[in-house]
Design a protein around this motif. Sequence first.
Motif, PDB file in Angstrom:
ATOM      1  N   LEU A 118      22.430  71.526  51.453  1.00 32.50           N
ATOM      2  CA  LEU A 118      23.092  72.482  52.338  1.00 32.50           C
ATOM      3  C   LEU A 118      24.017  71.790  53.328  1.00 32.50           C
ATOM      4  CD1 LEU A 118      20.081  74.876  53.029  1.00 32.50           C
ATOM      5  CD2 LEU A 118      22.141  75.432  51.710  1.00 32.50           C
ATOM      6  N   ALA A 119      23.555  70.673  53.891  1.00 33.59           N
ATOM      7  CA  ALA A 119      24.409  69.928  54.819  1.00 33.59           C
ATOM      8  C   ALA A 119      25.666  69.439  54.117  1.00 33.59           C
ATOM      9  CB  ALA A 119      23.633  68.742  55.409  1.00 33.59           C
ATOM     10  N   ARG A 120      25.497  68.992  52.877  1.00 34.10           N
ATOM     11  CA  ARG A 120      26.637  68.461  52.127  1.00 34.10           C
ATOM     12  C   ARG A 120      27.646  69.560  51.792  1.00 34.10           C
ATOM     13  NH1 ARG A 120      28.734  63.357  51.464  1.00 34.10           N
ATOM     14  NH2 ARG A 120      30.061  63.351  49.630  1.00 34.10           N
ATOM     15  N   ILE A 121      27.184  70.674  51.208  1.00 38.29           N
ATOM     16  CA  ILE A 121      28.144  71.699  50.785  1.00 38.29           C
ATOM     17  C   ILE A 121      28.802  72.386  51.980  1.00 38.29           C
ATOM     18  CG2 ILE A 121      26.966  72.091  48.589  1.00 38.29           C
ATOM     19  CD1 ILE A 121      25.946  74.766  49.707  1.00 38.29           C
ATOM     20  N   LEU A 122      28.086  72.471  53.093  1.00 46.26           N
ATOM     21  CA  LEU A 122      28.696  73.080  54.278  1.00 46.26           C
ATOM     22  C   LEU A 122      29.837  72.215  54.787  1.00 46.26           C
ATOM     23  CD1 LEU A 122      28.813  75.220  56.462  1.00 46.26           C
ATOM     24  CD2 LEU A 122      27.044  73.962  57.720  1.00 46.26           C
ATOM     25  N   GLY A 123      29.584  70.916  54.943  1.00 46.01           N
ATOM     26  CA  GLY A 123      30.645  70.030  55.417  1.00 46.01           C
ATOM     27  C   GLY A 123      31.838  70.013  54.486  1.00 46.01           C
ATOM     28  N   VAL A 124      31.585  69.990  53.182  1.00 45.58           N
ATOM     29  CA  VAL A 124      32.670  69.951  52.197  1.00 45.58           C
ATOM     30  C   VAL A 124      33.497  71.232  52.244  1.00 45.58           C
ATOM     31  CG1 VAL A 124      33.166  69.993  49.718  1.00 45.58           C
ATOM     32  CG2 VAL A 124      31.583  68.291  50.648  1.00 45.58           C
TER      33      VAL A 124
END
Length: 320
Positions: free
Chosen positions: A22-28
């Motif tokens: 979730l942290a990864r896809i949100l930042g991307v």
Amino acid sequence: MLSRGATSLTLLGRHLERADHLARILGVHVALSLDRTDEPGPEFWSRFMELAGWRGSNTRRRSEAVEVVVTGSLGPSVRASVAAARLAAQAVRPSLPSELYEQVNALHWRAQESTWQRDLYPYLTDVQLTIRLIDGLIVDTMQHDEPRAFLRLGKFLERTTNVTAIVTSKAAELADTPEDALEWTAVLKSCFAFELYQSRYSGGVTPDRVIECLLLDPALPRSARFAAQVARDSVVAIDGPGRNSKPKRLLSKLHSIYVHASTQQVAEHPREFEAECRAMLRQLELAMREAYFHPSKVPANVMGDEGRAMPQQQQQRKAH
């Protein structure tokens, strides 16, 4: 080992992987919305919320999407996933190295802070790098026994689910604009595979190569096929030699779906491919519950996909 411990270890692996995802896809996707030459409309954020597991959400603005995916309590969010991981770690603390537990506990308290409101990227980076550190502690400090196998089972089943969902969702969404390199680059970055892709392929980012890399590659740690194989290996370690349990058989079938799939098949029928994998995962959830978790009083929905997010409007009503 006791079913309660097996359940908690599997949940620990699953929730850490989910928080990282979730942290990864949100930042991307926040970066993607800023990189696009056109202003992404409400549909962009509605599709993102679906990708993040918030089906039926009415979120249509970036600020709302960020807040829900970071702090939402009635669906998959960074904060909720980290909190669930800490709760699971507390239940099996004697099975974990103290350094590992301390990192999970410290991450939980940092995730509760409101630093994301001032600067989102350092907050998300801290979550991801701490989970990388926890992964390293699992590899280097945990004995290769049942507790570690259950932890890895949860982690790699979650990864299989997440990677398959993001690739097939984007393939369906971009069916009419398959050459949207910016969107497909975001898919690679969401799965932590952009630089590896660049080192392996020349000629830019194309959907067929992304599908091949992220779904069907047998050696890439972030691919769905690799994750399904590690999950199967974990069940083999749990069962011991000579036992052909139902979870093992189902994981073998799941792995074979990726082995025998083709990039063309996935590109042409992404929803059907995702539905086939999801149906196998649902069967696997039931089989694991019966084989490993059934006597436990701990919530044993170790897959946690169907209906895991309450629509935002319902969340708001409940909050009031």
